[in-house]
Design an enzyme around this catalytic site. Structure first.
Site, short mmCIF file in Angstrom:
data_model
loop_
_atom_site.label_atom_id
_atom_site.label_comp_id
_atom_site.label_asym_id
_atom_site.label_seq_id
_atom_site.Cartn_x
_atom_site.Cartn_y
_atom_site.Cartn_z
N GLY A 45 0.74 -1.20 0.03
CA GLY A 45 -0.10 -0.08 0.03
C GLY A 45 0.84 1.17 -0.03
O GLY A 45 0.25 2.33 0.46
N GLU A 81 16.25 1.02 -3.52
CA GLU A 81 16.21 0.59 -5.00
C GLU A 81 16.62 1.89 -5.62
O GLU A 81 16.50 2.82 -5.17
CB GLU A 81 14.97 0.01 -5.53
CG GLU A 81 14.50 -1.27 -5.22
CD GLU A 81 13.11 -1.72 -5.64
OE1 GLU A 81 12.82 -2.74 -5.35
OE2 GLU A 81 12.54 -0.77 -6.19
N LYS A 82 17.26 1.50 -7.00
CA LYS A 82 17.19 2.68 -7.68
C LYS A 82 15.91 3.05 -8.05
O LYS A 82 14.91 2.56 -8.28
CB LYS A 82 17.96 2.06 -9.11
CG LYS A 82 17.85 3.10 -10.29
CD LYS A 82 19.33 3.99 -10.38
CE LYS A 82 19.38 5.05 -11.16
NZ LYS A 82 20.03 6.36 -10.68
N GLU A 88 4.53 -8.36 -10.17
CA GLU A 88 4.68 -7.02 -10.68
C GLU A 88 5.89 -6.53 -10.81
O GLU A 88 7.12 -6.84 -10.39
CB GLU A 88 4.24 -6.12 -9.26
CG GLU A 88 3.02 -6.31 -8.88
CD GLU A 88 2.34 -5.39 -7.92
OE1 GLU A 88 1.31 -5.07 -7.99
OE2 GLU A 88 3.14 -4.71 -7.21
N GLU A 134 7.72 -6.95 -7.02
CA GLU A 134 6.91 -7.86 -5.99
C GLU A 134 5.79 -8.79 -6.43
O GLU A 134 5.57 -8.68 -7.68
CB GLU A 134 6.50 -7.07 -4.55
CG GLU A 134 5.40 -6.44 -5.15
CD GLU A 134 4.58 -5.93 -3.96
OE1 GLU A 134 4.72 -6.35 -2.92
OE2 GLU A 134 3.66 -4.95 -4.32
N ASN A 157 2.40 -10.77 -5.66
CA ASN A 157 1.13 -10.54 -4.71
C ASN A 157 0.40 -12.05 -4.74
O ASN A 157 0.35 -12.49 -5.73
CB ASN A 157 0.24 -9.50 -5.24
CG ASN A 157 0.88 -8.16 -4.93
OD1 ASN A 157 1.38 -7.90 -3.80
ND2 ASN A 157 0.62 -7.15 -5.88
N ARG A 181 -2.41 -13.23 -3.99
CA ARG A 181 -3.91 -13.31 -3.85
C ARG A 181 -4.54 -12.81 -5.22
O ARG A 181 -3.84 -12.57 -6.11
CB ARG A 181 -4.08 -12.09 -2.58
CG ARG A 181 -3.50 -10.85 -3.12
CD ARG A 181 -4.01 -9.61 -2.51
NE ARG A 181 -2.93 -8.51 -2.46
CZ ARG A 181 -2.90 -7.64 -3.40
NH1 ARG A 181 -3.70 -7.65 -4.28
NH2 ARG A 181 -1.87 -6.87 -3.04
P1 ADP Z 1 3.53 -1.49 -2.09
O1 ADP Z 1 3.89 -2.92 -2.25
O2 ADP Z 1 3.78 -0.50 -1.17
O3 ADP Z 1 2.38 -1.11 -3.03
P2 ADP Z 1 5.39 -1.64 -4.65
O4 ADP Z 1 6.89 -2.26 -4.35
O5 ADP Z 1 4.33 -2.48 -5.41
O6 ADP Z 1 4.96 -1.14 -3.18
O7 ADP Z 1 5.54 -0.31 -5.57
C1 ADP Z 1 4.07 0.60 -5.41
C2 ADP Z 1 4.44 1.47 -6.76
O8 ADP Z 1 5.62 2.22 -6.35
C3 ADP Z 1 4.76 1.23 -8.15
O9 ADP Z 1 3.76 0.85 -8.93
C4 ADP Z 1 5.62 2.38 -8.40
O10 ADP Z 1 4.64 3.25 -9.17
C5 ADP Z 1 6.53 2.81 -7.35
N1 ADP Z 1 7.67 2.20 -7.33
C6 ADP Z 1 8.24 1.41 -6.57
N2 ADP Z 1 9.53 1.17 -6.86
C7 ADP Z 1 9.92 1.98 -7.53
C8 ADP Z 1 11.35 2.18 -8.16
N3 ADP Z 1 12.45 1.41 -7.92
N4 ADP Z 1 11.28 3.10 -8.86
C9 ADP Z 1 10.26 3.94 -9.32
N5 ADP Z 1 9.14 3.83 -8.88
C10 ADP Z 1 8.82 2.74 -8.18
#
Ligand code: ADP
Length: 460
Positions: free
Chosen positions: A163, A199-200, A274, A287, A289, A291
């Site tokens: 989230g 992460e970058k 994802e 990541e 998911n 579910r």
């Molecule tokens: P959560 O599990 O909290 O939802 P995510 O890892 O799925 O987090 O990332 C959610 C959103 O954050 C991604 O869809 C993207 O828009 C942004 N994001 C995540 N990691 C990166 C990254 N390394 N660089 C740019 N945007 C990112």
């Protein structure tokens, strides 16, 4: 197949699951909080059990009450939906220990993929590209050293994350130092786990995810991608399939990687891998998911596969009855998440009584919603009012159809995010299929202006 299952959820997803159960001749038990006693999922179910008062913590998250509800009603299996306990390995374990079937992946699989830093390492082992970054950071010094090596900007992420919580970007060392404490504290209070990795921070990526299905006989297939780049604060608002940026060759590669990862972790059930898709066409695992996801209907429409049906069959031990080569994709599907939020006031939530509700219809329109006229949206849970999903022969037709469907929707009494959705759908960057996850940051002012113009026109 099961005779009776318990659905541990509320709202549209509880209804969604029960609809497939009806088609399969499975009886459904609903659970509900006292505050939800007039909810549609309760009316729709064959039986219902009240599991607590109002807040999620005292109802939908109350494990002993949920298990008791399954016991007293004689349910054989438990479907968690999404949110609440859907990705809680401990709950899945309790369900199984109490003699019920868990409709989802094995608890160990949930646990290993739920830890995002560990999942990155697993993805790398499976040969899936990951965003340049680190494992768990022991200190802010380690974060600073890693960021120097990777290059700014960087993104701190909570390993227990979800989230968008515990996520902070930093453009330089000073910002990183500050972000480290904030992100760790946020993660600690949200997940009881403050561990971070880095992460970058990709400048203008798209969020592209692959739906997979796996059975307990070693069969794994992917059902193509969904593009979920339209986000606000890392939360998805519009999803579509196919992605305007994914060619058949890229789909095949991203899909094969998702299948490789699922195979490595012995995955079972529906799941989503994802990725971030960079401007140069490279993609990176983010990541997995474990579910059913909110946006699963767009995939259902393109492929004709009922994902909840597959979850039920797989949980009952059946093998998948189709192979990768049987999966085909037809047309274009788009989903808008209509929330009880006012986009012109910073998406301020506005629960309350729905004085009039009219769902859109016609060719190529699907509405997944628990609303009815006279229903009161409680303030305790998420603000999703309805998912409007459309299908068209191509993307242009799907966009036009979605605009038409949103226009004919009536949600009297509560604010909705529809003006925002209309502004996105009619924006040239979205229409050209060029939107990235930075779309709102880059075009927020134009979207506000479009919403303003539309409301003026409507009033005139
Ligand atoms: P959560 O599990 O909290 O939802 P995510 O890892 O799925 O987090 O990332 C959610 C959103 O954050 C991604 O869809 C993207 O828009 C942004 N994001 C995540 N990691 C990166 C990254 N390394 N660089 C740019 N945007 C990112």
């Amino acid at each position: 197949m099961f005779k009776k299952i318990l659905v541990c959820n509320r709202g549209e997803i509880a209804l969604r699951i029960m609809r497939t159960c009806k088609e399969l001749g499975i009886e459904c038990v609903a659970v509900h909080a006292e505050a939800d006693r007039h909810s549609l999922h309760v009316k729709y179910a064959d039986e219902s059990v009240c599991v607590g008062k109002t807040t999620s913590a005292e109802s939908y998250l109350k494990v002993p009450n949920l298990i008791a509800a399954a016991e007293i009603t004689g349910a054989e299996a438990i479907h968690p939906g999404y949110g609440f306990l859907a990705e809680n390995a401990g709950f899945a374990e309790t369900v199984i220990e109490n003699g019920f079937v868990w409709i989802g992946p094995q608890p160990d699989t949930i646990r290993s993929l739920g830890d995002k830093a560990a999942a990155r390492a697993t993805a790398a082992t499976a040969g899936v590209p990951i965003v340049p970054g680190t494992g768990i950071l022991a200190s802010v010094e380690e974060a600073l050293a890693a960021a120097d090596e990777i290059g700014y900007p960087v993104l701190l992420k909570a390993s227990a994350g979800g989230g968008g919580k515990g996520m902070r970007s930093a453009a330089n060392g000073e910002e990183l130092q500050r972000a480290f404490t904030t992100a760790a504290n946020e993660a600690k209070s949200a997940f009881g786990d403050g561990r971070l990795y880095l992460e970058k921070y990709l400048a203008r990526p798209r969020h592209v995810e692959i739906q997979i299905l796996a059975d307990s006989h070693g069969n794994v297939v992917h059902l193509g991608e969904r593009d979920c780049s339209i986000q606000r604060r890392h939360q998805k608002l519009v999803e579509e399939a196919p992605s305007p940026a994914v060619s058949p060759a890229l789909r095949a590669r991203m899909g094969a990687d998702a299948v490789a990862l699922a195979t490595l972790v012995n995955y079972r059930s529906a799941g989503t891998v994802e990725y971030l898709l960079d401007e140069d066409g490279s993609y990176y695992f983010m990541e997995m998911n474990t579910r059913i996801q909110v946006e699963h209907p767009v995939t259902e429409w393109l492929t004709g596969v009922d994902l909840v049906r597959e979850q039920l069959l797989v949980a009952a031990g059946e093998p998948l009855d189709f192979r990768q080569e049987d999966v085909t994709f037809t047309g274009c599907a788009i989903e808008c998440r209509v929330n009880a939020e006012d986009p012109s006031r910073g998406f301020l939530p506005g629960p309350g009584k729905v004085r009039d509700f009219h769902a859109p219809g016609g060719l190529g329109v699907r509405v997944d919603s628990h609303l009815y006229t006279g229903y009161t949206v409680p303030p305790y849970y998420d603000s999703l009012l309805a998912k409007i999903i459309v299908h068209g022969r191509d993307r242009t037709e799907a966009i036009a159809r979605m605009v038409r469907a949103l226009d004919e929707s009536v949600f009297e009494g509560v604010p909705t995010s529809i003006p925002f959705h209309l502004a996105v759908l009619t924006h040239p960057v979205f229409q050209e299929g060029q939107a990235t996850t930075r779309f709102l940051e880059e075009h927020g002012a134009e979207l506000l202006e479009a919403m303003h113009v539309r409301s003026q026109t409507e009033q005139a």
